[in-house]
Design a protein around this motif. Sequence first.
Motif, short mmCIF file in Angstrom:
data_model
loop_
_atom_site.label_atom_id
_atom_site.label_comp_id
_atom_site.label_asym_id
_atom_site.label_seq_id
_atom_site.Cartn_x
_atom_site.Cartn_y
_atom_site.Cartn_z
N ARG A 1 38.23 54.61 47.23
CA ARG A 1 36.90 54.98 47.76
C ARG A 1 35.85 54.84 46.67
NH1 ARG A 1 38.59 52.94 51.44
NH2 ARG A 1 36.49 53.05 52.25
N HIS A 2 36.25 54.76 45.41
CA HIS A 2 35.30 54.65 44.30
C HIS A 2 35.20 53.22 43.78
CE1 HIS A 2 39.33 55.57 42.78
NE2 HIS A 2 39.03 54.82 41.75
N CYS A 3 35.72 52.24 44.52
CA CYS A 3 35.77 50.86 44.01
C CYS A 3 34.39 50.36 43.58
CB CYS A 3 36.33 49.94 45.08
SG CYS A 3 36.46 48.22 44.51
N THR A 4 34.33 49.79 42.38
CA THR A 4 33.07 49.24 41.87
C THR A 4 32.80 47.85 42.44
OG1 THR A 4 31.79 48.79 39.89
CG2 THR A 4 34.11 48.20 39.80
N ARG A 5 33.87 47.16 42.85
CA ARG A 5 33.70 45.78 43.34
C ARG A 5 33.93 45.71 44.84
NH1 ARG A 5 36.54 43.70 38.92
NH2 ARG A 5 34.81 43.90 37.49
N ARG A 6 33.47 46.75 45.53
CA ARG A 6 33.76 46.82 46.97
C ARG A 6 33.01 45.77 47.77
NH1 ARG A 6 32.27 52.74 48.97
NH2 ARG A 6 34.45 52.43 49.44
N ARG A 7 31.96 45.19 47.18
CA ARG A 7 31.30 44.09 47.89
C ARG A 7 32.25 42.90 48.00
NH1 ARG A 7 30.34 43.46 42.70
NH2 ARG A 7 30.00 41.40 41.78
N ILE A 8 33.18 42.81 47.03
CA ILE A 8 34.15 41.73 47.06
C ILE A 8 35.41 42.16 47.82
CG2 ILE A 8 35.73 40.41 45.58
CD1 ILE A 8 33.35 40.22 43.57
N THR A 9 35.89 43.39 47.54
CA THR A 9 37.11 43.84 48.22
C THR A 9 36.84 44.21 49.68
OG1 THR A 9 36.78 46.11 47.44
CG2 THR A 9 38.15 44.70 46.08
N GLY A 10 35.57 44.21 50.07
CA GLY A 10 35.25 44.41 51.49
C GLY A 10 35.55 43.17 52.31
N GLY A 11 35.76 42.05 51.63
CA GLY A 11 36.17 40.83 52.31
C GLY A 11 35.03 39.94 52.79
N GLU A 12 33.78 40.40 52.58
CA GLU A 12 32.65 39.62 53.11
C GLU A 12 32.50 38.27 52.43
OE1 GLU A 12 28.99 42.12 53.07
OE2 GLU A 12 30.51 43.69 53.17
N GLU A 13 32.84 38.24 51.13
CA GLU A 13 32.66 37.01 50.36
C GLU A 13 33.75 35.99 50.66
OE1 GLU A 13 32.91 36.36 46.15
OE2 GLU A 13 31.06 37.50 45.92
N SER B 1 41.48 40.02 37.12
CA SER B 1 41.23 41.20 37.95
C SER B 1 40.98 40.77 39.39
CB SER B 1 40.04 41.97 37.34
OG SER B 1 39.79 43.17 38.03
N GLY B 2 40.15 41.49 40.11
CA GLY B 2 39.87 41.14 41.51
C GLY B 2 38.97 42.17 42.14
N GLY B 3 39.43 42.73 43.25
CA GLY B 3 40.75 42.85 43.88
C GLY B 3 41.86 43.12 42.88
N ASP B 4 43.06 43.16 43.40
CA ASP B 4 44.21 43.42 42.53
C ASP B 4 45.04 42.15 42.38
OD1 ASP B 4 46.63 44.29 41.31
OD2 ASP B 4 46.20 46.34 41.98
N PRO B 5 45.11 41.61 41.16
CA PRO B 5 45.85 40.35 40.97
C PRO B 5 47.34 40.47 41.31
CG PRO B 5 45.16 41.27 38.85
CD PRO B 5 44.49 42.08 39.91
N LEU B 6 47.88 41.71 41.25
CA LEU B 6 49.29 41.86 41.60
C LEU B 6 49.49 42.10 43.09
CD1 LEU B 6 50.87 43.67 38.51
CD2 LEU B 6 50.64 41.22 39.00
N ALA B 7 48.41 41.96 43.87
CA ALA B 7 48.55 41.87 45.32
C ALA B 7 48.93 40.42 45.69
CB ALA B 7 47.27 42.29 46.02
N LEU B 8 48.90 39.53 44.70
CA LEU B 8 49.37 38.14 44.92
C LEU B 8 50.87 38.08 44.62
CD1 LEU B 8 46.51 36.25 42.99
CD2 LEU B 8 46.68 36.62 45.46
N SER B 9 51.51 37.05 45.14
CA SER B 9 52.94 36.86 44.88
C SER B 9 53.16 36.48 43.42
CB SER B 9 53.49 35.74 45.77
OG SER B 9 52.90 34.51 45.36
N ASP B 10 54.38 36.65 42.93
CA ASP B 10 54.71 36.23 41.57
C ASP B 10 54.35 34.76 41.35
OD1 ASP B 10 55.71 38.74 41.17
OD2 ASP B 10 57.76 38.12 40.69
N ASP B 11 54.62 33.92 42.36
CA ASP B 11 54.32 32.49 42.22
C ASP B 11 52.84 32.25 41.99
OD1 ASP B 11 56.87 31.67 42.41
OD2 ASP B 11 56.73 30.86 44.46
N ARG B 12 52.00 32.91 42.80
CA ARG B 12 50.56 32.66 42.71
C ARG B 12 49.95 33.23 41.44
NH1 ARG B 12 47.20 33.36 48.06
NH2 ARG B 12 45.62 32.70 46.59
#
Length: 387
Positions: A104-116, A143-154
């Motif tokens: 709820r305190h995300c600083t990059r929520r404009r990006i993690t909101g998915g609009e971009e 960083s991101g988002g969370d880079p470890l939300a990606l698969s090991d391959d990616r």
Amino acid sequence: MLRTLADLEAVVDLTPEERRGMAGAAGRFRVGVTPYYASLMDPRHPHCPVRMQVVPVAAETGEAEGDLRDPLGEDGHRPVRSIVHKYPDRALFLAADHCAVYCRHCTRRRITGGEEGAFDRDSAAEGIAWVRSHPEVRDVIVSGGDPLALSDDRIGWILEELRAVPHVEILRVATRAPVVNPMRITGALAALLRKLAPIFVVTHFNHPKECTAEAREACERLVDHGVPVENQTVLLRRVNSSARTIADLNHRLLSWRVRPYYLHQGDLAEGTGHLRTPLAVGLGILEALRGHTSGLAVPHLAVDLPGGAGKVTLQPGWLLGPGDPAVPPAGASGTVAPPGRARGHWLRSWRGRPVFYPEPLETDCTCPYDEVFYGDRAALRRGGNGW
Ligand SMILES: *Cc1c(COP(=O)(O)O)cnc(C)c1O
């Protein structure tokens, strides 16, 4: 992931405030919790520090004067979509727009909101090419988002490409996985990261309630593989805004060999005002830690300034000012001044006592051997720092 009102209702007794928060967040900010992190929530207490980080309340979508969509002015420093470049020798690499848990305190929520939109292989390739063509960049924070939300391959591909860039000295992976999804930190992932050394994992624990056996195993797995783990805590009003909580958290993390790095003042991100503390609260916490406990448990208090001005750190006012040993600060008692007449500074000890510290007689601080050790003057100017 638990995302909907029905999902959350099944595990906690939602308050009317939280119900309104869920309704207001819909379509504005993503909501999502891993089953693991949800299991740490107190189903009955709305001030549970885990619950407050993931369940929105009405204040999140209310009026918020001064809140900013891009609180750190990052969008003006994005030479390509996946890069934020604000400082001379390091760059932030946006690898994903999604997370395992939406804070709820995300600083990059404009990006993690998915609009971009998501960061795909093309945007990553563009970022890698940008780093390759910028020799002044010696530290890349993925960083991101969370880079470890990606698969090991990616994520492995991105990190390996960055590691292959000769001028990139260190890599950092900024992830909440050890906190919110510790089972993501497998032996295979730790081994993958270890091969890319020097690489640091920078994680984000905010409260001792998050310090579970699973989280400990995740952190220790990384450290045992030779991957140092640092922690950044965000100071959150009524979640962790006390010296007792921060000291307890940092002691636990240190016992896992995780080093407290930053304590972040809340950014001016939209809908996060109710979680922000006055600056004096962070300073008071540092003041309560310094001297009273291990210096290793005392993080830097960072304020990332609006408008893209970057981070600065704050310290309690230990330095009272320049002065004379014979003239203690007005109203001070129990002062300490060593013998001598040299001018210097009055400082305040961690116990509150004014102490005089004299200036040395010699003040030329140039290092003559630099000329020998750093024969190549050009190398000194690398990164435009003018050293
Ligand atoms: C915080 C941050 C960094 C890293 O800062 P350090 O003080 O080196 O940890 C780099 N780039 C951006 C855009 C940042 O916000």
